[in-house]
Design an enzyme around this catalytic site. Structure first.
Site, PDB file in Angstrom:
ATOM      1  N   HIS A   1       0.758  -1.552   0.261  1.00 46.29           N
ATOM      2  CA  HIS A   1      -0.222  -0.202  -0.369  1.00 46.29           C
ATOM      3  C   HIS A   1       0.318   1.534  -0.116  1.00 46.29           C
ATOM      4  O   HIS A   1       2.241   1.033  -0.144  1.00 46.29           O
ATOM      5  CB  HIS A   1      -1.145   0.039   1.519  1.00 46.29           C
ATOM      6  CG  HIS A   1      -0.248  -0.300   2.438  1.00 46.29           C
ATOM      7  ND1 HIS A   1      -0.244   1.386   2.624  1.00 46.29           N
ATOM      8  CD2 HIS A   1      -0.428  -1.236   3.944  1.00 46.29           C
ATOM      9  CE1 HIS A   1       0.746   0.988   4.126  1.00 46.29           C
ATOM     10  NE2 HIS A   1       0.999   0.079   4.706  1.00 46.29           N
TER      11      HIS A   1
ATOM     12  N   CYS B   1       2.680  -4.600   6.789  1.00 47.33           N
ATOM     13  CA  CYS B   1       2.057  -4.568   5.432  1.00 47.33           C
ATOM     14  C   CYS B   1       4.377  -4.056   5.274  1.00 47.33           C
ATOM     15  O   CYS B   1       4.164  -3.646   6.073  1.00 47.33           O
ATOM     16  CB  CYS B   1       1.093  -2.976   5.606  1.00 47.33           C
ATOM     17  SG  CYS B   1      -0.152  -3.998   6.460  1.00 47.33           S
TER      18      CYS B   1
END
Length: 206
Positions: A166, A182
Site C-alpha cells: 500500500h 504491511c
C-alpha cells in the site's frame, strides 16, 4: 550557431535529472515522477525526493531471478520491492517494512486491488492502540489514510493474510522498519506499481 558551454552544461544536467539514466545505461531512475499528483479528486503532495536516498527511488535495474515477469519480489532486508520485467530487468521501489516482531516472509498472491481504500485497523492493533477504536468500522479514504492512494490485498493458502502492499503519506518511513507488517511505498510509487501488477500476480516476500 554554436551553443554556449554554460547552456550545454545546463541542458545536460536537466536531461540527467529528468531521465535519471546512468552513463553506462544500466538503469533508469524516475526522479521527476514525485511531483504533486491530481488523482480521483485528491491532490497528492509532492515528495521532497532529494531527501530520499537515491537507492530508494523508483528505478529500472538489472535483476537476475527465476521468477516470471509480472511477479512481485519483496526484499525486506534491503527494503526493496521488485516488479519483475522481461529481459533480466525489474522496476525497483524503496519500501518500508514491518518493525521488529512484525516481520514475515512467504508467498502470496494479489487477490484484490483498491484505489483510495478504506482502512480498518485489526482488533489486535486496536488492542495495542486503543485510540484507533474510532476507526473500527473503517477510516474513510483520504490523504492521511494509512493505506494511501492504493492498496493491493495479499492472500495465501489460508485466505486473507492480513498484509497489504500500500501507499503511505509518510515518505520518510521508506527504507525503515516501522510498519505492522504491511509493505508500504511512497504514494507516487504505489500508483505506478498498481498500474503494473495484475490481480492474481505472485508475491514473494524474502
Amino acid at each position: 550557431m554554436r551553443m554556449k558551454p554554460i547552456f550545454v552544461a545546463a541542458s545536460l544536467m536537466l536531461a540527467t535529472a529528468l531521465a535519471g539514466c546512468t552513463s553506462d545505461g544500466s538503469f533508469q531512475m524516475f526522479n521527476s515522477d514525485y511531483g504533486s499528483v491530481s488523482d480521483a479528486g485528491y491532490q497528492l503532495p509532492a515528495v521532497p525526493i532529494y531527501k530520499v536516498e537515491s537507492k530508494y527511488r523508483r528505478q529500472i535495474v538489472s535483476y537476475d531471478t527465476s521468477e516470471r515477469p509480472g511477479t512481485v519480489v519483496v526484499d525486506t532486508a534491503n527494503k526493496f520491492l521488485y516488479f519483475v520485467m522481461p529481459g533480466g530487468k525489474a522496476v525497483r521501489y524503496g519500501i518500508g517494512v514491518g518493525r521488529e516482531g512484525f516481520e514475515w516472509h512467504g508467498t502470496a498472491r494479489i487477490a484484490a486491488k483498491r484505489e483510495w481504500p478504506t482502512w480498518t485497523p485489526p482488533s489486535a492493533m486496536i488492542g495495542r492502540q486503543p485510540q484507533l477504536a474510532k476507526w473500527r468500522g473503517g477510516m474513510p479514504p483520504g490523504l492521511m489514510n494509512p493505506l494511501g492512494a492504493r492498496a493491493m490485498y495479499l492472500f495465501n493458502g489460508s485466505g486473507d493474510s492480513g498484509y497489504r502492499l500500500h501507499g503511505t503519506p509518510e515518505w520518510f518511513s521508506i527504507g525503515k522498519a516501522m510498519s505492522s507488517g504491511c509493505i508500504r511505498l511512497m504514494n507516487q510509487d504505489i500508483i505506478d506499481l498498481y498500474n503494473r501488477a495484475e490481480v492474481g500476480a505472485k508475491v514473494v516476500v524474502i
